[in-house]
Design an enzyme around this catalytic site. Structure first.
Site, mmCIF file in Angstrom:
data_model
loop_
_atom_site.group_PDB
_atom_site.id
_atom_site.type_symbol
_atom_site.label_atom_id
_atom_site.label_comp_id
_atom_site.label_asym_id
_atom_site.label_seq_id
_atom_site.Cartn_x
_atom_site.Cartn_y
_atom_site.Cartn_z
ATOM 1 N N HIS A 126 -2.682 3.264 -4.658
ATOM 2 C CA HIS A 126 -2.096 2.856 -3.375
ATOM 3 C C HIS A 126 -0.669 2.331 -3.576
ATOM 4 O O HIS A 126 -0.310 1.260 -3.102
ATOM 5 C CB HIS A 126 -2.958 1.787 -2.705
ATOM 6 C CG HIS A 126 -4.224 2.328 -2.103
ATOM 7 N ND1 HIS A 126 -4.230 3.194 -1.044
ATOM 8 C CD2 HIS A 126 -5.536 2.125 -2.417
ATOM 9 C CE1 HIS A 126 -5.492 3.502 -0.719
ATOM 10 N NE2 HIS A 126 -6.303 2.875 -1.539
ATOM 11 N N ASP B 242 0.859 -1.181 0.000
ATOM 12 C CA ASP B 242 0.000 0.000 0.000
ATOM 13 C C ASP B 242 0.892 1.226 0.000
ATOM 14 O O ASP B 242 2.124 1.097 -0.150
ATOM 15 C CB ASP B 242 -0.955 -0.030 1.220
ATOM 16 C CG ASP B 242 -2.300 0.621 0.904
ATOM 17 O OD1 ASP B 242 -2.297 1.785 0.485
ATOM 18 O OD2 ASP B 242 -3.340 -0.044 1.077
ATOM 19 N N GLU C 8 -9.737 2.873 -5.272
ATOM 20 C CA GLU C 8 -9.333 4.241 -4.963
ATOM 21 C C GLU C 8 -8.119 4.699 -5.776
ATOM 22 O O GLU C 8 -7.108 5.096 -5.204
ATOM 23 C CB GLU C 8 -9.017 4.346 -3.455
ATOM 24 C CG GLU C 8 -10.210 4.000 -2.584
ATOM 25 C CD GLU C 8 -9.914 4.049 -1.088
ATOM 26 O OE1 GLU C 8 -10.795 4.458 -0.342
ATOM 27 O OE2 GLU C 8 -8.801 3.667 -0.672
HETATM 28 C C1 TNX Z 1 -10.810 2.044 2.050
HETATM 29 S S1 TNX Z 1 -11.630 -0.792 1.398
HETATM 30 C C2 TNX Z 1 -9.747 1.333 1.566
HETATM 31 C C3 TNX Z 1 -8.556 1.120 2.422
HETATM 32 C C4 TNX Z 1 -8.700 1.805 3.751
HETATM 33 C C5 TNX Z 1 -10.118 1.594 4.265
HETATM 34 C C6 TNX Z 1 -10.379 2.100 5.643
HETATM 35 C C7 TNX Z 1 -10.636 -0.421 0.277
HETATM 36 C C8 TNX Z 1 -10.685 -1.260 -0.881
HETATM 37 N N1 TNX Z 1 -9.810 0.638 0.395
HETATM 38 O O1 TNX Z 1 -7.403 1.542 1.738
HETATM 39 O O2 TNX Z 1 -7.775 1.287 4.645
HETATM 40 O O3 TNX Z 1 -11.000 2.243 3.375
HETATM 41 O O4 TNX Z 1 -11.609 1.609 6.139
#
Ligand code: TNX
Length: 751
Positions: free
Chosen positions: A267, A194, A330
């Site tokens: 990420h 990440d 994301e």
């Molecule tokens: C979203 S869930 C993210 C993570 C974070 C999390 C915190 C997801 C696929 N991505 O990178 O840690 O929210 O709840």
């Protein structure tokens, strides 16, 4: 296995004294609840002289793990003996290829213990058996007589762990795998890369270990806290390939498959710190010291694909499972928008825009993984732009991703944050400790139904199971990790294993309380939020408001006080709504019989001229944040962490426009407006607040306005003081800071 022996075992199992009854199996605290369980009368006792008799060398590892557990926690282990015939007075463990792999049958009767099971079922039978052993340090252990025939509802039963935001050593990961095994999970999703670190050794790219595995500090406090503070401690770590192999073996001995996750295209900050050449801008970058979403992502150049494919080749080599997770969540498109290479790629490949790049990215990697005989798994974002592989979708932003995936013939794993995010608060009483946000109590996990209701039976076959996610931004050590997963991991196991029609929260809660005892015995930390008292507030005409108290623990009784003292058994027993007509504090304690389970409920009511009065809203709040309606603005209750949607009105795209009817004309000189600021949730302070008053409900006069400077100074509780005026109607307008984000208001007071 010899047919006649199977016949014998089946005979033993099913021709039993009529004393076996389909009875209150909640007395036998097995979690997840077995598909079928009949209780007998009495017990069969085991001691260190009992022998484990087995028929097939393939169960030896299962027996070893069982014995290790006994030895560690009870101080003895059992002799094992291979025999083609079961023996009475002993524990007989018989592998049968006639049963489905995960199915097991377990009988405890006066003659001994008989397990017949498929290959994996043997392990599950032994796990069930361990739960039947009383958590006491006695030398003779009484096992209740019973008969179980059990197999799971879903074939994918997963738990995830983020070892990036905080790192967990190999031994801690193994203990985590033990918890999964205990509750019959079969998949461990290991989130290895990440923005904040890279945690898996890749031989070809040593800088992933020397550079990417480390960050130069970590955020102190919660994301969004001002001023932002960091510690300066170098933080990180990674697993060598040898360690990874060791963990894989450890998991596989417990019939758990590991899915590694290598995040892309977003990420990726940690990897890009060491290899900035695979970004669009060339960097420099650094492993993130804080949480969230970062704009520097992989650039879809040929060199990047070579890099990622080399990494994935090593990953595929290491992990024997068929699934490889490539993240996909994301991923901001900002850099791709400004990158000549990306723009050129969009044209050349006809990708239309940057979203097309994500599709291109996923499809290329998925095609590569296919050549390695692997199936791609990704977060639900990867489905958005179309997907031409057989990738499996992990639905985290709700149910829609999973539903859409199934409709397009992709398998899906349900992991909606509304039910499966064990990084959220599980109690209203935070004890001052942080979680990511949100509120996910035990009963919400338990009531989770993984199959989206829009799917018909055929489409629902694509929902292969569900998974609990444990993101570790605010989980820095093993104690906290245990406390965040226990008991929610137990609730989810029942969602995954037990037939939906057999689920029953009340029965589960009795059993889980028995597991509290087990966890204490095993020295595990867990949350007792099940014993929390919750409340609901109602308008009560002219008299103000009334409050209802309840507990999700069915055996609990609530005692309460209204005079600021701590409640005990001599306090009032709660039996129905309590009327509140003046400022007060209600404190509650939960008892089971004479045993105090919790006494942490405390609700302060700040009564003022507006409390319980009628509120008219000029603009409707957003559907998801409107549960309490206008009344939630005048219910006398100030919202507290964790932020619960039902306590707030949320506005997106509109402003708050609330008119309170005080009932009669009153002299007033102050209005306060309680608002929330939570950058993570994109919830911001309003940019302006104004109060106007009226005596006839038609003509309004502005009496005070706050500008953004004074709002920023005040932060949460915004106060507007003005010259005393007569008013019956008070109108408050709070302007949303911008139309795409959120304004949250929970209380308006008039004095
Ligand atoms: C979203 S869930 C993210 C993570 C974070 C999390 C915190 C997801 C696929 N991505 O990178 O840690 O929210 O709840």
């Amino acid at each position: 296995m010899n047919k006649s022996i199977i016949a014998f075992l089946i005979l033993v199992m099913f021709t039993h004294p009529a004393s076996y009854a389909q009875s209150s199996s909640d007395k036998i605290p097995v979690i997840p609840a077995p598909q079928k369980m009949d209780l007998g009368i009495g017990y069969f006792s085991i001691s260190s002289t009992t022998v484990l008799v087995y028929n097939d060398a393939r169960v030896v590892t299962d027996l070893e793990i069982f014995n290790k557990y006994l030895n560690k926690n009870y101080g003895f282990q059992l002799k094992t003996e291979k025999s083609s015939k079961p023996k009475s007075e002993q524990i007989n463990v018989y592998l049968s290829y006639d049963l489905d792999s995960e199915r097991y049958q377990l009988t405890v009767d006066s003659n001994g213990i008989y397990i017949t099971a498929g290959k994996v079922g043997i392990f599950y039978a032994l796990q069930t058996f361990l739960q039947l052993i009383p958590p006491d340090n006695k030398s003779v252990l009484a096992i209740p007589r019973l008969r179980i025939d059990d197999s799971p509802r879903f074939r994918y039963r997963g738990m995830h762990l983020d070892v990036v935001r905080h790192f967990f050593e190999v031994d801690a990961v193994k203990r985590y795998i033990d918890y999964l095994a205990m509750y019959k999970y079969n998949t461990f999703h290991w989130h290895l890369t990440d923005d904040q670190g890279w945690r898996i050794e890749i031989k070809k790219y040593p800088k992933l270990q020397t550079i990417s595995a480390w960050r130069s500090g970590t955020l102190i406090g919660h994301l969004g806290d001002k001023p932002e503070k960091y510690d300066m401690t170098r933080y990180g770590g990674y697993y060598t390939q040898e360690e990874i192999r060791d963990v894989i073996k450890y998991a596989s001995d417990r019939h758990i498959t590991i899915i590694p996750e290598i995040e892309m295209p977003g990420h990726a900050s940690a990897a890009l710190e060491a290899y900035p050449e695979f970004s669009c801008t060339g960097g420099p970058f650094e492993s993130a010291k804080t949480w969230g979403v970062f704009k520097d992502v992989y650039c879809p150049k040929e060199e990047t694909f070579v890099f990622l494919e080399n990494i994935l080749s090593e990953v595929c080599e290491l992990f024997p499972g068929k699934y490889i997770h490539i993240g996909g969540d994301e991923c901001p498109k900002d850099r791709w928008k400004e990158c000549p290479h990306c723009q050129e790629l969009i044209k050349r490949e006809n990708l239309i825009d940057e979203n097309g790049i994500q599709r291109y990215f996923t499809n290329r990697i998925a095609a590569f993984l296919k050549t390695k005989n692997k199936i791609t798994v990704g977060w639900d974002e990867i489905l958005e732009e179309g997907l031409d592989s057989n990738a499996v979708i992990m639905s985290w932003r709700g149910y829609n991703g999973g539903a859409a995936a199934s409709l397009k013939n992709h398998d899906a794993i349900m992991s909606p944050y509304t039910h499966c995010y064990f990084d959220m608060y599980q109690s209203r009483f935070t004890g001052g400790r942080m979680a990511i946000g949100g509120y996910l109590p035990l009963d919400n996990v338990y009531r989770f139904e993984p199959v989206p209701d829009v799917l018909n039976t055929n489409q629902a076959k694509h929902i292969i199971g569900a998974q609990g996610n444990v993101w570790t931004e605010y989980i820095a050590d093993e104690d906290r990790l245990q406390e965040m997963i226990f008991p929610r991991i137990a609730a989810l196991s029942e969602v995954l294993w037990t037939p939906a029609e057999k689920k029953d929260f009340s029965g589960f809660s009795s059993r889980v309380v028995a597991h509290f005892k087990l966890w204490r015995f095993l020295n595990l930390k867990f949350s007792t939020a099940l014993f929390d008292i919750s409340s609901r507030v109602f308008p009560n005409g002219d008299k103000g408001i009334s409050i209802e108290l309840f507990s999700s623990y069915p055996k609990g009784k609530i005692y309460y006080t209204t005079n600021g003292t701590t409640p005990d058994l001599s306090s009032k027993l709660y039996s129905g709504k309590i009327d509140v007509d003046q400022s007060t504090v209600i404190q509650g304690a939960l008892y089971e019989g004479v045993q105090k389970l919790a006494s942490n409920f405390s609700q302060i009511f700040n009564m003022n001229l507006a409390t319980g009065k009628e509120v008219m809203l000029g603009n409707p709040p957003h559907v998801e944040y409107s549960r309490g309606g206008g009344f939630s603005l005048v219910n006398g209750v100030t919202g507290n962490l964790p932020w619960i949607p039902s306590e707030w009105l949320g506005f997106s795209g509109t402003d708050l426009d609330a008119t309170i009817d005080l009932g009669t004309t009153q002299t007033i000189s102050r209005v306060f407006v309680d608002v929330l600021k939570d950058e993570l949730g994109k919830i911001y302070l309003p940019k302006e607040v104004s109060v106007s008053i009226s005596t006839d409900g038609k003509v309004y006069k502005v009496v005070d306005t706050l500008d953004s400077a004074s709002i920023n100074y005040m932060q949460r509780k915004l106060r507007l003081d003005f010259e005393r005026v007569e008013a019956r109607w008070v109108k408050v307008i709070a302007k949303n800071s911008n139309m795409k984000d959120w304004l949250f208001v929970d209380e308006i007071g008039v004095e």
